[in-house]
Design an enzyme around this catalytic site. Sequence first.
Site: not given
Ligand code: AGP
Ligand code: GLU
Length: 592
Positions: A2, A27, A75, A101-102, A465, A469, A472, A488, A587
């Site tokens: 987040c 993020r 997130w 966050n975490g 790739e 794209k 996603e 295969h 992100k």
């Molecule tokens: C890319 O389009 C994606 N959203 C995702 O796969 C990304 O490349 C992946 O999470 C790795 O991120 P990073 O390069 O910041 O480590």
């Molecule tokens: N684990 C927390 C939640 O689900 C934080 C998630 C986050 O980093 O956004 O709310």
Amino acid sequence: MCGIVGYIGNRQAEPILMDCLSRLEYRGYDSSGIAVRENDHCNDINVYKNAVRVAELKEKSPHLNGTTGIAHTRWATHGPPSLLNAHPHLDCSGRFAVVHNGIITNYQELKQQLIAEGHDIISETDTEVIPHLIEKYYHGNLEKAVTQAIAVLKGSYAIVVLCKDEPKLVIAKMGSPMIIGISDCEKFIASDTPAIISYTDKVIYLEDGDVGVITENSVAITKNGEEIRREEKHVDMCKADIQKNGYAHYMIKEIHEQPRVIRDMIADNALLTTRLTISENVQSLSIIACGTSYHAGLIGEYVIEELLGIPTNVSFGSEVNHRRMIFPNEVIVITQSGETADVLTSMKTMQKAGVKLLAITNVPGSTASRISDRTIYTKAVLEVSAAATKSFIAQLISLYQLTLLHPFVDPKMREILAAELVSLPAKVEKLFDLEPQIMECAKYLNQCTDVYFIGRGINYPVALEGSLKLKEIAYVHAEGYAAGELKHGPLALLCAGVPVIAIAAQDSNYEAMLTSIKETNARGAFVIALADENDKTIEDSVDMVFKIPHTHYLLSPVLNTIALQLLAYYTAKLRGCPIDFPRNLAKSVTVE
Ligand code: AGP
Ligand code: GLU
């Protein structure tokens, strides 16, 4: 995952927090919320939150008066996006507000305990145990209560705590990124520098285990109860790049920035921009990355083996963390954000084992850049759209450069490829002439439920790739295959009209690629080829061709990928998808 922000100072906190939060939305963006401590005799904490994006939060939030506050864009990891699960979370008395966050891995156990002790826990999140623990341990000293609370937490966290009774912010970090922005009479907290860059360029990066007490005029950090000094650093980040500059989405703006990115990276002499290369004495190499960066790694593997003859393997960060890995003594990690938890965990493990780490990242000051022994900064400049585009191309340019700098490269080949790199930006610009044709093709993909991408050799990762794209951002089911693998198994899925996107570069795989195309043709597939502009025969075998400007085959992934980025973009646009903020993604993936 987040975005976290905090503010304490002499101005109204709410507009500043909202502004910082909107810069962090990339993020994580399934919910958002804000809490401000009122500047009057009662010092109440007022909260506004919901399962909404920041723009709506800004619009709907009542004015929250006060000069100290925290905010969050979520997130979800535990519990779906909802008002109750959105942060900030409060204790029973409403005295403490927390953004996190975490992931707290032992939250179930803590939750049961807190409920048994009379705490009323109302959300499904792992986070909510934190304000309740602080409430449990609070006896008039917020720092102490937070220190006691985090002592029982397992997992990862970056937290900012607001307390009704104390005019300060208390922060703590373990495994998730967190910075303090320093300015006279005001301090900013953020999970990421872009949040606060328009307010200050002086930052302190917190380390795991740090606890900070922040007032408008002071920063005090402790680790294991000992006072500790963390150096203030200057961050250099372009403020203008946070704007869309007239484009409909960040993604298309970022796609169009790619000629500039390549020009900046190769500057006057393609080989002078980076002086870092692989050590001369390595017998083998590993590359670790995730997602799109992993695809850059696969292309890097091909280039390194082809030009240097050094055996190279590429692994997902998320995989190496859960198995016994035999690492060579040098490893390249690729991460645009520099904060991907799966990659950081593997870096820490490798570092303990004495492996030398070379990081390729786009974010100065990111955790990956601080952990690694050496860092190559790609010059893509902040990428906002969740889908990596310009950062991927910048990673490829870095991989070409670091390989070409190596003394094992044949000098003639070095000269040819260096000249090709210089001509690449103009070729990308020429490729943009294909946009109307790509839009037509997007109309076809828009009606389909499944799309297959096939490539061979150095363009096999491009197929992966291209399919990533499309999945996603356009939410179309897509698969990327090494073309020779179709027979295969996957061929069983092909029937009339199913689109197969075939990357048919002019290299030693060309004839084999034509065979694969014929195989799909025979099953009635609708074949769309990406072929060299000088290829005069491919039309006979396919239903549609994008003529890609000619370049050396080792550089062809750059142009082919950009064509596929455009295809995904225009398909997503036709489907009305939220292109820059695709559902369920973020992100920067700071949880494992
Ligand atoms: C890319 O389009 C994606 N959203 C995702 O796969 C990304 O490349 C992946 O999470 C790795 O991120 P990073 O390069 O910041 O480590
Ligand atoms: N684990 C927390 C939640 O689900 C934080 C998630 C986050 O980093 O956004 O709310």
